[in-house]
Motif scaffolding. Structure first.
Motif, PDB file in Angstrom:
ATOM      1  N   VAL A 152      47.195  -2.193  90.942  1.00  0.00           N
ATOM      2  CA  VAL A 152      46.783  -1.476  92.147  1.00  0.00           C
ATOM      3  C   VAL A 152      45.648  -0.531  91.791  1.00  0.00           C
ATOM      4  O   VAL A 152      45.769   0.285  90.870  1.00  0.00           O
ATOM      5  N   CYS A 153      44.541  -0.667  92.511  1.00  0.00           N
ATOM      6  CA  CYS A 153      43.393   0.199  92.241  1.00  0.00           C
ATOM      7  C   CYS A 153      43.777   1.644  92.549  1.00  0.00           C
ATOM      8  O   CYS A 153      44.228   1.941  93.650  1.00  0.00           O
ATOM      9  N   PRO A 154      43.611   2.535  91.556  1.00  0.00           N
ATOM     10  CA  PRO A 154      44.003   3.927  91.793  1.00  0.00           C
ATOM     11  C   PRO A 154      43.132   4.617  92.855  1.00  0.00           C
ATOM     12  O   PRO A 154      43.524   5.645  93.402  1.00  0.00           O
ATOM     13  N   LYS A 155      41.956   4.027  93.180  1.00  0.00           N
ATOM     14  CA  LYS A 155      41.073   4.660  94.169  1.00  0.00           C
ATOM     15  C   LYS A 155      41.345   4.178  95.591  1.00  0.00           C
ATOM     16  O   LYS A 155      41.541   4.966  96.498  1.00  0.00           O
ATOM     17  N   CYS A 156      41.323   2.843  95.790  1.00  0.00           N
ATOM     18  CA  CYS A 156      41.425   2.335  97.160  1.00  0.00           C
ATOM     19  C   CYS A 156      42.778   1.677  97.441  1.00  0.00           C
ATOM     20  O   CYS A 156      43.033   1.239  98.560  1.00  0.00           O
ATOM     21  N   GLU A 157      43.617   1.561  96.396  1.00  0.00           N
ATOM     22  CA  GLU A 157      44.966   1.005  96.522  1.00  0.00           C
ATOM     23  C   GLU A 157      45.002  -0.477  96.890  1.00  0.00           C
ATOM     24  O   GLU A 157      46.052  -1.001  97.245  1.00  0.00           O
ATOM     25  N   ALA A 166      34.807  -6.061  92.537  1.00  0.00           N
ATOM     26  CA  ALA A 166      34.916  -4.618  92.771  1.00  0.00           C
ATOM     27  C   ALA A 166      35.580  -4.344  94.120  1.00  0.00           C
ATOM     28  O   ALA A 166      35.086  -4.724  95.169  1.00  0.00           O
ATOM     29  N   CYS A 167      36.756  -3.747  94.072  1.00  0.00           N
ATOM     30  CA  CYS A 167      37.516  -3.531  95.293  1.00  0.00           C
ATOM     31  C   CYS A 167      36.951  -2.353  96.061  1.00  0.00           C
ATOM     32  O   CYS A 167      36.934  -2.331  97.273  1.00  0.00           O
ATOM     33  N   CYS A 168      36.462  -1.372  95.338  1.00  0.00           N
ATOM     34  CA  CYS A 168      35.772  -0.288  96.013  1.00  0.00           C
ATOM     35  C   CYS A 168      34.482  -0.064  95.248  1.00  0.00           C
ATOM     36  O   CYS A 168      34.400  -0.342  94.058  1.00  0.00           O
ATOM     37  N   GLU A 169      33.447   0.417  95.949  1.00  0.00           N
ATOM     38  CA  GLU A 169      32.115   0.383  95.368  1.00  0.00           C
ATOM     39  C   GLU A 169      31.957   1.157  94.080  1.00  0.00           C
ATOM     40  O   GLU A 169      31.224   0.745  93.195  1.00  0.00           O
TER      41      GLU A 169
END
Ligand SMILES: [Zn+2]
Length: 246
Positions: A226-231, A101-104
């Motif tokens: 690319v995570c749309p939330k934290c990039e 998980a890149c962002c929580e």
């Protein structure tokens, strides 16, 4: 009054396994409809059949899909789709399962839109290992690459394949086993016999078989998810034709 007939352009491509050049036309709306229906059914056999029929139609019978290696078929099909629908393919890819998980608040709904230019996709056949594998002085095994529909069942967006699936697929890829001058064709043996034969090998011998199998080129492409939330990004390998239609 008869409606005008629309003429279609022709293109040329090189078959990866043979280096042979063939010309083809894009597929038409009626053919795309057949394909979409097969894809919606999620039935890999129906999809393979649709792909093969389209290749025959678009090459005016010049190419027999049965002569193509599985990666030829995938490559050909991707090119056909590019000429028919557009060179840029958009794939909606969910967060890779092996991406910590890149962002929580990362959820399964985190979708990244990937744009792939099909002209960037090449098939490298230079690393294919020999198909004849010596087990001992006398005994050896001749492998072949699997049929396209067997592979399609193992297509995935992250290119992972379970060990148990690899074993099953390898059994399907035995062409024959030689014992001195004697040839035992795999199609004349039962799955149980082939399974026992493989299980009687040492790990080192089995690894040689696995290496051949793993050297089979696949239609694959590395792209950054690319995570749309934290990039934050992670490289994702799209593998198999299905992954390009996702
Ligand atoms: Zn993130």
């Amino acid at each position: 009054m008869a409606l005008p007939k629309v003429s279609t352009p022709t293109y040329e491509l090189t078959i990866p396994s043979s280096g042979e050049k063939v010309s083809y036309r894009p597929f038409l709306v009626k053919e795309e409809k057949t394909l979409l229906m097969a894809m919606e059914s999620k039935d890999t056999t129906a999809m393979t059949k649709a792909m093969q029929d389209i290749i025959i139609a678009c090459t005016d019978g010049e190419v027999d899909p049965k002569d193509l290696a599985p990666y030829d078929l995938e490559y050909f099909f991707l090119q056909l789709r590019g000429r028919s629908v557009g060179e840029i393919i958009e794939v909606n890819a969910p967060r890779p399962v092996n991406f910590e998980a890149c962002c929580e608040e990362a959820t399964e709904e985190d979708i990244c839109k990937l744009s792939i230019n099909i002209d960037d996709i090449k098939i490298d056949t230079s690393k294919i290992k020999p198909a004849e594998i010596e087990i001992s002085d006398k005994i050896g095994i001749k492998m072949k690459f699997p049929e396209i529909d067997a592979i399609q069942k193992h297509s995935s967006i992250d290119g992972e394949m379970k060990a148990v699936d690899i074993f099953k697929l390898i059994i399907d890829c035995i062409d024959y086993i030689w014992d001195g001058d004697e040839i035992h064709k795999a199609k004349d043996s039962t799955k149980k016999e082939l399974n026992e034969f493989l299980e009687s090998l040492s790990s080192g011998q089995f690894n040689k078989i696995k290496e051949f199998f793993e050297s089979m080129p696949r239609l694959s492409h590395d792209i950054d998810w690319v995570c749309p939330k934290c990039e934050k990004s992670k490289t994702l390998t799209l593998m198999g034709i299905d992954a390009f239609f996702g």
